[in-house]
Design a protein around this motif. Structure first.
Motif, PDB file in Angstrom:
ATOM      1  N   ILE A  53       0.832  -1.201   0.000  1.00  0.00           N
ATOM      2  CA  ILE A  53       0.000   0.000   0.000  1.00  0.00           C
ATOM      3  C   ILE A  53       0.867   1.250   0.000  1.00  0.00           C
ATOM      4  O   ILE A  53       0.566   2.252  -0.665  1.00  0.00           O
ATOM      5  CB  ILE A  53      -0.949   0.000   1.216  1.00  0.00           C
ATOM      6  CG1 ILE A  53      -1.851  -1.234   1.187  1.00  0.00           C
ATOM      7  CG2 ILE A  53      -1.803   1.267   1.241  1.00  0.00           C
ATOM      8  CD1 ILE A  53      -2.715  -1.386   2.417  1.00  0.00           C
ATOM      9  N   HIS A  54       1.967   1.187   0.737  1.00  0.00           N
ATOM     10  CA  HIS A  54       2.909   2.315   0.796  1.00  0.00           C
ATOM     11  C   HIS A  54       3.469   2.633  -0.582  1.00  0.00           C
ATOM     12  O   HIS A  54       3.501   3.805  -0.994  1.00  0.00           O
ATOM     13  CB  HIS A  54       4.038   1.964   1.760  1.00  0.00           C
ATOM     14  CG  HIS A  54       5.227   2.855   1.684  1.00  0.00           C
ATOM     15  ND1 HIS A  54       5.195   4.193   2.034  1.00  0.00           N
ATOM     16  CD2 HIS A  54       6.513   2.608   1.282  1.00  0.00           C
ATOM     17  CE1 HIS A  54       6.388   4.731   1.857  1.00  0.00           C
ATOM     18  NE2 HIS A  54       7.205   3.795   1.397  1.00  0.00           N
ATOM     19  N   TYR A  55       3.890   1.599  -1.307  1.00  0.00           N
ATOM     20  CA  TYR A  55       4.459   1.823  -2.639  1.00  0.00           C
ATOM     21  C   TYR A  55       3.390   2.258  -3.644  1.00  0.00           C
ATOM     22  O   TYR A  55       3.669   3.045  -4.548  1.00  0.00           O
ATOM     23  CB  TYR A  55       5.138   0.544  -3.135  1.00  0.00           C
ATOM     24  CG  TYR A  55       6.367   0.157  -2.338  1.00  0.00           C
ATOM     25  CD1 TYR A  55       7.270   1.120  -1.899  1.00  0.00           C
ATOM     26  CD2 TYR A  55       6.630  -1.178  -2.021  1.00  0.00           C
ATOM     27  CE1 TYR A  55       8.395   0.772  -1.171  1.00  0.00           C
ATOM     28  CE2 TYR A  55       7.755  -1.539  -1.293  1.00  0.00           C
ATOM     29  CZ  TYR A  55       8.635  -0.555  -0.867  1.00  0.00           C
ATOM     30  OH  TYR A  55       9.750  -0.912  -0.134  1.00  0.00           O
ATOM     31  N   ALA A  56       2.151   1.747  -3.484  1.00  0.00           N
ATOM     32  CA  ALA A  56       1.090   2.069  -4.436  1.00  0.00           C
ATOM     33  C   ALA A  56       0.528   3.471  -4.230  1.00  0.00           C
ATOM     34  O   ALA A  56       0.239   4.186  -5.199  1.00  0.00           O
ATOM     35  CB  ALA A  56      -0.031   1.036  -4.331  1.00  0.00           C
ATOM     36  N   LEU A  57       0.377   3.882  -2.967  1.00  0.00           N
ATOM     37  CA  LEU A  57      -0.308   5.141  -2.664  1.00  0.00           C
ATOM     38  C   LEU A  57       0.588   6.192  -2.021  1.00  0.00           C
ATOM     39  O   LEU A  57       0.132   7.309  -1.735  1.00  0.00           O
ATOM     40  CB  LEU A  57      -1.511   4.872  -1.745  1.00  0.00           C
ATOM     41  CG  LEU A  57      -2.547   3.874  -2.272  1.00  0.00           C
ATOM     42  CD1 LEU A  57      -3.653   3.666  -1.246  1.00  0.00           C
ATOM     43  CD2 LEU A  57      -3.132   4.346  -3.605  1.00  0.00           C
ATOM     44  N   ASN A  58       1.835   5.831  -1.753  1.00  0.00           N
ATOM     45  CA  ASN A  58       2.792   6.759  -1.139  1.00  0.00           C
ATOM     46  C   ASN A  58       2.305   7.275   0.214  1.00  0.00           C
ATOM     47  O   ASN A  58       2.458   8.450   0.551  1.00  0.00           O
ATOM     48  CB  ASN A  58       3.080   7.935  -2.073  1.00  0.00           C
ATOM     49  CG  ASN A  58       4.331   8.695  -1.666  1.00  0.00           C
ATOM     50  OD1 ASN A  58       5.276   8.111  -1.105  1.00  0.00           O
ATOM     51  ND2 ASN A  58       4.357   9.983  -1.931  1.00  0.00           N
ATOM     52  N   LEU A  63       2.532   4.390   9.545  1.00  0.00           N
ATOM     53  CA  LEU A  63       1.100   4.521   9.802  1.00  0.00           C
ATOM     54  C   LEU A  63       0.349   3.306   9.278  1.00  0.00           C
ATOM     55  O   LEU A  63      -0.523   2.746   9.957  1.00  0.00           O
ATOM     56  CB  LEU A  63       0.563   5.791   9.148  1.00  0.00           C
ATOM     57  CG  LEU A  63      -0.949   6.027   9.251  1.00  0.00           C
ATOM     58  CD1 LEU A  63      -1.369   6.163  10.700  1.00  0.00           C
ATOM     59  CD2 LEU A  63      -1.347   7.265   8.447  1.00  0.00           C
ATOM     60  N   LEU A  64       0.687   2.875   8.074  1.00  0.00           N
ATOM     61  CA  LEU A  64       0.022   1.718   7.474  1.00  0.00           C
ATOM     62  C   LEU A  64       0.280   0.448   8.275  1.00  0.00           C
ATOM     63  O   LEU A  64      -0.627  -0.369   8.474  1.00  0.00           O
ATOM     64  CB  LEU A  64       0.504   1.527   6.033  1.00  0.00           C
ATOM     65  CG  LEU A  64       0.014   2.561   5.019  1.00  0.00           C
ATOM     66  CD1 LEU A  64       0.752   2.410   3.706  1.00  0.00           C
ATOM     67  CD2 LEU A  64      -1.496   2.422   4.800  1.00  0.00           C
ATOM     68  N   ALA A 169       2.968 -12.496  -4.728  1.00  0.00           N
ATOM     69  CA  ALA A 169       2.316 -12.533  -6.033  1.00  0.00           C
ATOM     70  C   ALA A 169       1.723 -11.166  -6.374  1.00  0.00           C
ATOM     71  O   ALA A 169       1.834 -10.690  -7.515  1.00  0.00           O
ATOM     72  CB  ALA A 169       1.231 -13.609  -6.049  1.00  0.00           C
ATOM     73  N   ALA A 170       1.094 -10.531  -5.389  1.00  0.00           N
ATOM     74  CA  ALA A 170       0.522  -9.206  -5.606  1.00  0.00           C
ATOM     75  C   ALA A 170       1.611  -8.184  -5.904  1.00  0.00           C
ATOM     76  O   ALA A 170       1.378  -7.199  -6.626  1.00  0.00           O
ATOM     77  CB  ALA A 170      -0.276  -8.774  -4.380  1.00  0.00           C
ATOM     78  N   ALA A 171       2.802  -8.413  -5.356  1.00  0.00           N
ATOM     79  CA  ALA A 171       3.914  -7.478  -5.570  1.00  0.00           C
ATOM     80  C   ALA A 171       4.293  -7.390  -7.042  1.00  0.00           C
ATOM     81  O   ALA A 171       4.767  -6.337  -7.505  1.00  0.00           O
ATOM     82  CB  ALA A 171       5.123  -7.908  -4.744  1.00  0.00           C
ATOM     83  N   PHE A 172       4.074  -8.479  -7.798  1.00  0.00           N
ATOM     84  CA  PHE A 172       4.407  -8.456  -9.222  1.00  0.00           C
ATOM     85  C   PHE A 172       3.539  -7.452  -9.989  1.00  0.00           C
ATOM     86  O   PHE A 172       3.909  -7.016 -11.081  1.00  0.00           O
ATOM     87  CB  PHE A 172       4.227  -9.854  -9.832  1.00  0.00           C
ATOM     88  CG  PHE A 172       5.377 -10.781  -9.560  1.00  0.00           C
ATOM     89  CD1 PHE A 172       6.579 -10.657 -10.241  1.00  0.00           C
ATOM     90  CD2 PHE A 172       5.249 -11.784  -8.617  1.00  0.00           C
ATOM     91  CE1 PHE A 172       7.640 -11.515  -9.992  1.00  0.00           C
ATOM     92  CE2 PHE A 172       6.307 -12.653  -8.358  1.00  0.00           C
ATOM     93  CZ  PHE A 172       7.509 -12.512  -9.045  1.00  0.00           C
ATOM     94  N   LEU A 173       2.378  -7.081  -9.438  1.00  0.00           N
ATOM     95  CA  LEU A 173       1.508  -6.121 -10.092  1.00  0.00           C
ATOM     96  C   LEU A 173       1.988  -4.687  -9.905  1.00  0.00           C
ATOM     97  O   LEU A 173       1.601  -3.794 -10.670  1.00  0.00           O
ATOM     98  CB  LEU A 173       0.080  -6.246  -9.536  1.00  0.00           C
ATOM     99  CG  LEU A 173      -0.584  -7.616  -9.681  1.00  0.00           C
ATOM    100  CD1 LEU A 173      -1.952  -7.617  -8.995  1.00  0.00           C
ATOM    101  CD2 LEU A 173      -0.702  -8.002 -11.143  1.00  0.00           C
ATOM    102  N   LEU A 174       2.835  -4.470  -8.880  1.00  0.00           N
ATOM    103  CA  LEU A 174       3.281  -3.122  -8.554  1.00  0.00           C
ATOM    104  C   LEU A 174       4.773  -2.903  -8.754  1.00  0.00           C
ATOM    105  O   LEU A 174       5.200  -1.783  -9.034  1.00  0.00           O
ATOM    106  CB  LEU A 174       2.935  -2.795  -7.094  1.00  0.00           C
ATOM    107  CG  LEU A 174       1.450  -2.755  -6.717  1.00  0.00           C
ATOM    108  CD1 LEU A 174       1.300  -2.574  -5.213  1.00  0.00           C
ATOM    109  CD2 LEU A 174       0.751  -1.617  -7.460  1.00  0.00           C
TER     110      LEU A 174
END
Length: 207
Positions: A53-58, A63-64, A169-174
């Protein structure tokens, strides 16, 4: 007991021992997270979700990390007791604050992803080991895994492994495939360190 600092019973800790264990574990874990974040890597568990979430939304990782763990406190209280849950809450809060402070007080000019994965994994291992030995953790999926094992008979280790696999696996999308590869290296280093240095018959293990 010597002046209230040390417990004569090796299976119990005084307040002073627990305090230094939680603070030290949080400091070392926070440094491990900082190194992973510095080179854009992630790890498994709820920390991995926070990183994604941090990498996707900065949004702030600290906090996250705190927010992502909130849903697991109820299960922790029900299954592992008030003392464990309270210490875990404190440890997660400290790590969340420390990771934010390190961005202000620690600046690294260059860090190779391999070295970041290696040292990040090892530091997280050391930090978690300190927390485990004082009956605390960094919360997360391990608590849910214990509940599922007790409720449905599915091994907790398999639940944890499946969750971590989904995170990667989800990391490959980002992230770039090479980044995910280095992240897996860091996660392997972390888990090997804990497997070698942690005795499950002596200390509580929840990640």
């Amino acid at each position: 007991m010597a002046l209230g600092f040390y417990s004569a019973d090796p299976s119990r800790h005084t307040l002073v021992e627990d305090t230094q264990g939680l603070v030290t574990g949080a400091l070392v874990s926070g440094l491990g997270f900082y190194l992973l974040n510095r080179v854009g890597l992630l790890t498994g568990g709820t920390a991995g979700v926070a990183f994604l979430i941090h990498y996707a939304l900065n949004i702030s990782f600290g906090l996250l990390f705190f927010i992502v763990n909130l849903p697991f406190y109820y299960l922790s209280f029900k299954r592992l007791g008030l003392a464990f849950s309270a210490k875990t809450f404190v440890a997660i809060g400290l790590v969340s604050v420390i990771t934010e402070l390190e961005q202000r007080y620690l600046l690294i000019g260059y860090l190779h992803p391999f070295w970041g994965a290696l040292m990040g994994g090892l530091l997280l291992g050391y930090g978690l080991l300190a927390l485990y030995r004082h009956r605390a953790s960094l919360g997360g999926v391990g608590i849910l895994a214990i509940y599922v094992q007790e409720r449905f008979g599915i091994q907790a280790g398999l639940i944890q492994l499946a969750f971590d696999a989904c995170v990667m696996a989800a990391a490959f999308l980002l992230l770039e495939p090479q980044v995910v590869f280095w992240s897996i290296i860091g996660a392997v280093v972390l888990n090997l360190f804990l497997a070698i240095n942690h005795r499950s018959d002596r200390y509580i293990v929840v990640r």
